[in-house]
Design an enzyme around this catalytic site. Sequence first.
Site, PDB file in Angstrom:
ATOM      1  N   TRP A  97      -6.075   7.903 -13.703  1.00  0.00           N
ATOM      2  CA  TRP A  97      -5.332   9.027 -14.293  1.00  0.00           C
ATOM      3  C   TRP A  97      -6.144   9.703 -15.399  1.00  0.00           C
ATOM      4  O   TRP A  97      -6.554   9.040 -16.348  1.00  0.00           O
ATOM      5  CB  TRP A  97      -4.021   8.553 -14.894  1.00  0.00           C
ATOM      6  N   ASN A 206      -0.778  13.704  -8.938  1.00  0.00           N
ATOM      7  CA  ASN A 206      -0.444  12.469  -8.244  1.00  0.00           C
ATOM      8  C   ASN A 206       0.887  12.625  -7.508  1.00  0.00           C
ATOM      9  O   ASN A 206       1.926  12.820  -8.142  1.00  0.00           O
ATOM     10  CB  ASN A 206      -0.339  11.311  -9.242  1.00  0.00           C
ATOM     11  N   GLU A 207       0.825  12.617  -6.190  1.00  0.00           N
ATOM     12  CA  GLU A 207       1.997  12.658  -5.319  1.00  0.00           C
ATOM     13  C   GLU A 207       2.960  13.813  -5.598  1.00  0.00           C
ATOM     14  O   GLU A 207       4.156  13.606  -5.848  1.00  0.00           O
ATOM     15  CB  GLU A 207       2.748  11.313  -5.366  1.00  0.00           C
ATOM     16  N   TYR A 286       2.782   3.293   2.205  1.00  0.00           N
ATOM     17  CA  TYR A 286       3.652   2.265   1.623  1.00  0.00           C
ATOM     18  C   TYR A 286       4.818   1.913   2.530  1.00  0.00           C
ATOM     19  O   TYR A 286       5.981   2.127   2.158  1.00  0.00           O
ATOM     20  CB  TYR A 286       4.195   2.747   0.263  1.00  0.00           C
ATOM     21  N   GLU A 326      -4.243   5.805  -1.349  1.00  0.00           N
ATOM     22  CA  GLU A 326      -3.422   4.689  -1.832  1.00  0.00           C
ATOM     23  C   GLU A 326      -2.879   3.962  -0.619  1.00  0.00           C
ATOM     24  O   GLU A 326      -2.299   4.590   0.265  1.00  0.00           O
ATOM     25  CB  GLU A 326      -2.211   5.167  -2.664  1.00  0.00           C
ATOM     26  N   TRP A 368      -4.391   0.112  -3.437  1.00  0.00           N
ATOM     27  CA  TRP A 368      -3.559   0.070  -4.637  1.00  0.00           C
ATOM     28  C   TRP A 368      -3.124  -1.367  -4.837  1.00  0.00           C
ATOM     29  O   TRP A 368      -2.451  -1.896  -3.971  1.00  0.00           O
ATOM     30  CB  TRP A 368      -2.325   0.962  -4.478  1.00  0.00           C
TER      31      TRP A 368
END
Length: 424
Positions: A97, A206-207, A286, A326, A368
């Site tokens: 980040w 991010n996302e 995920y 990720e 991740w």
Amino acid sequence: MDSTPPNSRRHLLSSSIILLLLIDWKQPTLTRATGIKGGFIRRKGIRLEDEDGKPFLVHGCNFYWLMYQAADESSRIMVDDVLRDSKSLGLNVGRTWAFNDGADRALQISPGIYGEKAFQGLDYAIAQAGKHGIRLVLSLINNFDAYGGRPQYVKWARDAGNYLPSNDSFFTHYVTRALKILTRVNSITGIAYKDDPTIMAWELMNEPRCVSDPSGDTLMEWVKEMGAWVKSIDNKHLLQVGMEGFYGSSTPGRRWANPNDIDGLGTDFIRMNQITHIDFATVHCYPDLWLPKLSESRQLSFLQIWVNIHIEDAEDFLDKPVLFTEFGKSDRSLDYKPSQRSDFFWTVYDSVFSSANSGGAAGGAMLWQLLPQGMDQWRDGFAVLANQSSSANVISWQSQRMKRVATNLFHSRSTPVTQLTSHV
Ligand SMILES: *[C@@H]1O[C@H](CO)[C@@H](O)[C@H](O)[C@H]1NC(C)=O
Ligand SMILES: *[C@@H]1O[C@H](CO)[C@@H](O)[C@H](O)[C@H]1NC(C)=O
């Protein structure tokens, strides 16, 4: 600017004049200052390569907290530890980040006001990554409220008297774009971030999601505008959006591939990655968060299809590389066994390897998340430690065969690396 560190300068002066000339001619100053070989990473068709024309395949991890830990001298050691672990596992890129808006150890304390301490932490993280030969993907804003994120920008805009009806208003009200990050000059290396090849790519957010506009138009406009703006300041670095890979309204025929057939949550894998300024597509994976009710084996089937379909679409519709930035497997389920995480990693790694080995669009994968020892309180279920032999073996194996692929592609040999495919 000459940013040669004092030690290497002494070394050079003690050498003969001829050697000095050769070194200066052979190696650009940046290589000596950062430890990164091959200069910037750029896109060539569906592949990434360095400035020497050597194919670059990403075998990486996420360690999102580098700047945070480096902003305080007492925890800086964590940065060195995780970089050392990354290197020992054969990883070549880490994602982290470059945002912390209004939170503890903030980078952006208030709109346009940056904290020097946090910036020095980021300087340190970049300088150390360069020393270890590890490149970084730096994310510029968070979609979520961790480290401030989009909600913090919206709050700041409201505090300044603007009317923003929802957190999604962020995308249509450019209240602050005072991102001083691109032009920051690193206080340790003396290199401006925009000129530093240690940085592999910028990530817009991010996302990102914008659920209030499932058509994707709102986010599309934001990505176009932000993309053009970033490239106008820095056109040396790669740029990507940071999306999770959901298919959106431009490809209704692909909706079945999304977890639970959801709509794109305001994003659109095909349409937004087609934007000119975006150099490669990204996908997150995920299944155990997205499809918690599915059995282990159905989750793996989903994963396999999710990875492969994005590689195919990157080739057929984007003509750009795709990176799995990720992916992770939680160890918090009741029946968790380390072999489940190994199977999960193999599923991603095998597809990425097969594609890369046949000259396809898979540019690499980043797990991740990697944690060093001593950060137990940062565990989120997905954390991998370098001392966990089952995962470490898989990661190291992938490193070896991806290196072989890169070398083979460079020498344009037609023989694929078949002898390394049979890991099971
Ligand atoms: C925006 O997000 C923040 C943090 O998640 C939340 O506290 C706030 O209520 C949200 N605001 C609106 C208007 O939805
Ligand atoms: C790995 O390190 C963690 C964190 O320090 C520790 O708790 C664990 O016992 C270690 N595992 C092995 C297999 O050494």
